[in-house]
Design a protein around this motif. Structure first.
Motif, PDB file in Angstrom:
ATOM      1  N   ALA A  44      -1.225  14.173  47.807  1.00 18.90           N
ATOM      2  CA  ALA A  44      -0.025  13.470  46.956  1.00 18.90           C
ATOM      3  C   ALA A  44       0.598  12.285  47.572  1.00 18.90           C
ATOM      4  O   ALA A  44       0.360  12.263  49.064  1.00 18.90           O
ATOM      5  N   TYR A  45       0.075  10.548  47.452  1.00 18.56           N
ATOM      6  CA  TYR A  45       0.735  10.416  48.267  1.00 18.56           C
ATOM      7  C   TYR A  45       2.193  10.082  48.313  1.00 18.56           C
ATOM      8  O   TYR A  45       3.370  10.579  47.822  1.00 18.56           O
ATOM      9  N   PRO A  46       2.847   9.596  49.310  1.00 18.43           N
ATOM     10  CA  PRO A  46       1.970   9.415  50.607  1.00 18.43           C
ATOM     11  C   PRO A  46       1.312   9.816  51.218  1.00 18.43           C
ATOM     12  O   PRO A  46       2.019  10.851  51.140  1.00 18.43           O
ATOM     13  N   ASP A  47       0.146   8.969  51.742  1.00 18.81           N
ATOM     14  CA  ASP A  47      -0.448  10.547  53.115  1.00 18.81           C
ATOM     15  C   ASP A  47      -0.217  10.394  53.932  1.00 18.81           C
ATOM     16  O   ASP A  47       1.441  10.584  54.465  1.00 18.81           O
ATOM     17  N   PRO A  48       0.486  12.215  53.738  1.00 16.70           N
ATOM     18  CA  PRO A  48       1.627  12.307  54.729  1.00 16.70           C
ATOM     19  C   PRO A  48       1.047  12.180  56.419  1.00 16.70           C
ATOM     20  O   PRO A  48       1.769  12.764  57.412  1.00 16.70           O
ATOM     21  N   ASP A  49      -0.270  12.433  56.804  1.00 12.79           N
ATOM     22  CA  ASP A  49      -0.932  12.143  57.931  1.00 12.79           C
ATOM     23  C   ASP A  49      -0.402  10.502  58.525  1.00 12.79           C
ATOM     24  O   ASP A  49      -0.834   9.944  59.423  1.00 12.79           O
ATOM     25  N   ILE A  50      -0.382   9.597  58.032  1.00 11.40           N
ATOM     26  CA  ILE A  50       0.880   7.904  58.440  1.00 11.40           C
ATOM     27  C   ILE A  50       1.892   8.146  58.626  1.00 11.40           C
ATOM     28  O   ILE A  50       2.253   7.965  57.250  1.00 11.40           O
ATOM     29  N   VAL A  51       2.396   8.594  59.787  1.00  9.50           N
ATOM     30  CA  VAL A  51       3.472   8.758  60.324  1.00  9.50           C
ATOM     31  C   VAL A  51       4.489   7.696  60.651  1.00  9.50           C
ATOM     32  O   VAL A  51       3.551   6.900  62.138  1.00  9.50           O
ATOM     33  N   ALA A  52       5.643   6.982  60.590  1.00 12.01           N
ATOM     34  CA  ALA A  52       6.649   5.634  60.653  1.00 12.01           C
ATOM     35  C   ALA A  52       7.411   6.258  62.071  1.00 12.01           C
ATOM     36  O   ALA A  52       8.008   7.213  61.520  1.00 12.01           O
ATOM     37  N   ILE A  53       6.790   5.928  63.082  1.00  9.80           N
ATOM     38  CA  ILE A  53       7.803   6.305  63.987  1.00  9.80           C
ATOM     39  C   ILE A  53       9.213   5.354  64.527  1.00  9.80           C
ATOM     40  O   ILE A  53      10.163   5.830  64.470  1.00  9.80           O
ATOM     41  N   ASP A  54       8.577   4.335  64.160  1.00  9.83           N
ATOM     42  CA  ASP A  54       9.770   3.375  64.125  1.00  9.83           C
ATOM     43  C   ASP A  54       9.579   2.677  62.928  1.00  9.83           C
ATOM     44  O   ASP A  54       8.501   2.935  62.416  1.00  9.83           O
ATOM     45  N   SER A  55      10.877   2.471  62.363  1.00  6.84           N
ATOM     46  CA  SER A  55      11.186   1.363  61.133  1.00  6.84           C
ATOM     47  C   SER A  55      10.156   0.772  60.775  1.00  6.84           C
ATOM     48  O   SER A  55       9.703   0.136  59.710  1.00  6.84           O
ATOM     49  N   ARG A  56      10.013  -0.194  61.891  1.00  9.40           N
ATOM     50  CA  ARG A  56       8.486  -1.378  61.499  1.00  9.40           C
ATOM     51  C   ARG A  56       7.713  -1.261  61.215  1.00  9.40           C
ATOM     52  O   ARG A  56       6.701  -1.941  60.788  1.00  9.40           O
ATOM     53  N   PHE A  57       7.502   0.223  61.155  1.00 10.63           N
ATOM     54  CA  PHE A  57       6.214   0.610  61.117  1.00 10.63           C
ATOM     55  C   PHE A  57       5.744   0.672  59.430  1.00 10.63           C
ATOM     56  O   PHE A  57       4.501   0.494  58.809  1.00 10.63           O
ATOM     57  N   ASN A  58       6.497   1.086  58.805  1.00 11.57           N
ATOM     58  CA  ASN A  58       6.446   1.075  57.658  1.00 11.57           C
ATOM     59  C   ASN A  58       6.087  -0.188  56.534  1.00 11.57           C
ATOM     60  O   ASN A  58       5.865   0.463  55.492  1.00 11.57           O
ATOM     61  N   ARG A  59       6.327  -1.377  56.828  1.00 13.53           N
ATOM     62  CA  ARG A  59       5.352  -2.137  56.658  1.00 13.53           C
ATOM     63  C   ARG A  59       3.654  -2.263  56.365  1.00 13.53           C
ATOM     64  O   ARG A  59       3.916  -3.013  55.718  1.00 13.53           O
ATOM     65  N   TYR A  60       3.591  -1.933  57.416  1.00 10.82           N
ATOM     66  CA  TYR A  60       2.091  -1.649  58.198  1.00 10.82           C
ATOM     67  C   TYR A  60       1.855  -0.071  56.853  1.00 10.82           C
ATOM     68  O   TYR A  60      -0.071   0.200  56.990  1.00 10.82           O
ATOM     69  N   ILE A  61       2.639   0.304  56.580  1.00 11.29           N
ATOM     70  CA  ILE A  61       1.694   1.555  55.893  1.00 11.29           C
ATOM     71  C   ILE A  61       1.643   1.269  54.052  1.00 11.29           C
ATOM     72  O   ILE A  61       2.382   0.671  52.895  1.00 11.29           O
ATOM     73  N   VAL A  62       0.243   1.299  53.358  1.00 12.18           N
ATOM     74  CA  VAL A  62      -0.045   1.701  51.639  1.00 12.18           C
ATOM     75  C   VAL A  62       0.395   2.593  51.237  1.00 12.18           C
ATOM     76  O   VAL A  62      -0.545   3.660  51.606  1.00 12.18           O
ATOM     77  N   ARG A  63       0.948   3.035  50.547  1.00  5.58           N
ATOM     78  CA  ARG A  63       0.891   4.319  50.331  1.00  5.58           C
ATOM     79  C   ARG A  63       0.703   4.791  49.560  1.00  5.58           C
ATOM     80  O   ARG A  63       1.371   5.886  48.998  1.00  5.58           O
ATOM     81  N   ASN A  64       0.024   3.945  48.078  1.00  9.05           N
ATOM     82  CA  ASN A  64      -0.977   4.799  47.185  1.00  9.05           C
ATOM     83  C   ASN A  64      -2.540   5.328  47.752  1.00  9.05           C
ATOM     84  O   ASN A  64      -3.352   4.685  46.906  1.00  9.05           O
ATOM     85  N   THR A  65      -2.446   5.560  49.021  1.00  9.25           N
ATOM     86  CA  THR A  65      -3.771   5.295  49.264  1.00  9.25           C
ATOM     87  C   THR A  65      -4.147   6.679  51.405  1.00  9.25           C
ATOM     88  O   THR A  65      -3.573   6.661  51.286  1.00  9.25           O
ATOM     89  N   PRO A  66      -5.192   7.168  50.523  1.00  8.44           N
ATOM     90  CA  PRO A  66      -5.552   8.685  51.337  1.00  8.44           C
ATOM     91  C   PRO A  66      -6.687   7.946  52.528  1.00  8.44           C
ATOM     92  O   PRO A  66      -7.241   6.854  52.626  1.00  8.44           O
ATOM     93  N   ILE A  67      -6.155   8.894  53.943  1.00  7.93           N
ATOM     94  CA  ILE A  67      -7.394   8.721  54.904  1.00  7.93           C
ATOM     95  C   ILE A  67      -7.890   9.273  54.536  1.00  7.93           C
ATOM     96  O   ILE A  67      -8.456  10.809  53.919  1.00  7.93           O
ATOM     97  N   ARG A  68      -9.673   8.515  55.310  1.00  8.23           N
ATOM     98  CA  ARG A  68     -10.671   9.283  54.538  1.00  8.23           C
ATOM     99  C   ARG A  68     -12.071   9.762  55.016  1.00  8.23           C
ATOM    100  O   ARG A  68     -11.811   8.659  56.412  1.00  8.23           O
ATOM    101  N   ARG A  69     -12.672  11.151  54.592  1.00  8.01           N
ATOM    102  CA  ARG A  69     -14.068  11.517  56.039  1.00  8.01           C
ATOM    103  C   ARG A  69     -14.582  11.089  55.457  1.00  8.01           C
ATOM    104  O   ARG A  69     -15.318  11.233  54.696  1.00  8.01           O
ATOM    105  N   LEU A  70     -15.394   9.501  56.465  1.00 10.44           N
ATOM    106  CA  LEU A  70     -16.330   9.150  55.665  1.00 10.44           C
ATOM    107  C   LEU A  70     -17.876  10.021  55.828  1.00 10.44           C
ATOM    108  O   LEU A  70     -18.792   9.698  55.155  1.00 10.44           O
TER     109      LEU A  70
END
Length: 346
Positions: A44-70
């Motif tokens: 489910a989006y957003p990927d729960p393991d991309i975590v904003a600790i400071d609100s400034r990080f929100n701009r760097y999160i793509v909320r409809n993409t997952p972390i993939r193991r290649l």
């Protein structure tokens, strides 16, 4: 006196403020969300393991993409570097003495170089040539277009380097690299040997090939990267200090060194280290650090993290738009799209 609408609005504002205060007070758990990494099942989006600790990080999160193991199967994945012309990722599996390659066009993984001198860090210069730090050879090398190997540095003042770890290239052709003792401390990632030189950061003059010591006030210099304007150099020290330091670049020397980040594991306060590091175009520092990747502002504040199930040693930006973060994490390679791009070519 206030009417009902004003009262409700004020109450809602207080509720939001209180909720934010509670959220800020809660520890950020370092444990990644439960998922089966062996299969590409939807999450489910957003990927729960991309975590904003400071609100400034929100701009760097793509909320409809997952972390993939290649890929999975390495012993200790390190030194990811992106080749824009070939559209592939190269990285080192140090104990297995190979370099691996992941192709963007079909996600095919193959052995790229075998043997590889127990290589660690890799990058590409502005002529598209790959450079590697070898633990086994205790040297920095460049792979030429005709397949020959050129030794860039292997001694300083007549003594052998320890085990070059990571490197970056300046647009003027200079090559900067770190030289801790991790590759000679045992036979797992190189060959056990006695150090002949103190650990240090070096610069190789791109025109003359001269090797100069830029600084040796480190416990274990490891990851290294430039600021977007190349005026500052960041060095991750995984020795006793366990910190990321920043220096002003002036000729062959590092000046005005100061501590930028003292990493810990979010939500626990436990001390950790930052290994490989890269800058994005905004000057943020993306570092391989438990519980995966930690991101810090140019001023040192921690902005966010990407939680992984393995220890991440190093990162790089790549992909056609350079907006994909590749993460070399122990036995695996992971990737995620982010809303920024890498500051440099590899």
């Amino acid at each position: 006196m206030m009417d009902r609408r004003t009262f409700v609005a004020a109450g809602a504002g207080l509720a939001v403020t209180a909720a934010r205060a509670v959220a800020q007070a809660l520890p950020v758990p370092p444990v990644p969300a439960a998922r089966d990494w062996s299969r590409q099942e939807p999450i489910a989006y957003p990927d729960p393991d991309i975590v904003a600790i400071d609100s400034r990080f929100n701009r760097y999160i793509v909320r409809n993409t997952p972390i993939r193991r290649l890929h999975v199967g390495t012993l200790w994945a390190e030194g990811p570097a992106w080749n824009g012309v070939g559209r592939y990722l190269v990285w080192s599996d140090i104990p297995n003495n190979v370099q691996m390659r992941w192709l963007d066009e079909d996600a095919h993984v193959s052995t790229f170089r075998n043997p590889a001198g127990n290589s660690n860090g890799n990058t590409f210069d502005y002529q598209g040539r790959q450079l590697s730090c070898e633990h086994g050879g205790r040297r920095v090398v460049r792979y030429e277009a005709n397949g020959q190997v050129t030794v860039i540095a292997e001694t300083f003042q007549g003594k052998r380097l320890n085990s070059p770890n990571d490197l970056v290239v300046h647009p003027d052709g200079d090559i900067w690299f770190t030289d801790p003792t991790y590759g000679i401390s045992g036979n797992y990632e190189g060959f056990k040997a006695e150090a002949e030189l103190p650990v240090a950061v070096y610069r190789v003059d791109g025109r003359t090939g001269r090797v100069d010591k830029a600084g040796d006030d480190f416990g274990g210099p490891n990851g290294i990267c430039f600021s977007p304007d190349y005026k500052k150099l960041y060095v991750a020290d995984t020795g006793g200090q366990r910190e990321i330091r920043v220096f002003d670049v002036g000729g062959a020397t590092l000046r005005n060194g100061r501590v930028l980040v003292k990493p810990d594991i979010p939500g626990t306060g436990a001390v950790t280290v930052a290994d490989g590091i890269r800058c994005d175009v905004d000057g943020n520092i993306w570092a391989g650090a438990r519980p995966g990747v930690q991101v810090s502002a140019p001023t040192g504040e921690r902005l966010g993290m990407i939680r992984l199930p393995e220890t991440c040693a190093n990162v790089c930006f790549g992909g056609a738009k350079r907006n994909r973060l590749f993460m070399a994490a122990s036995q695996s390679i992971y990737a995620v799209y982010v809303n920024t791009v890498g500051a440099h070519i590899a």
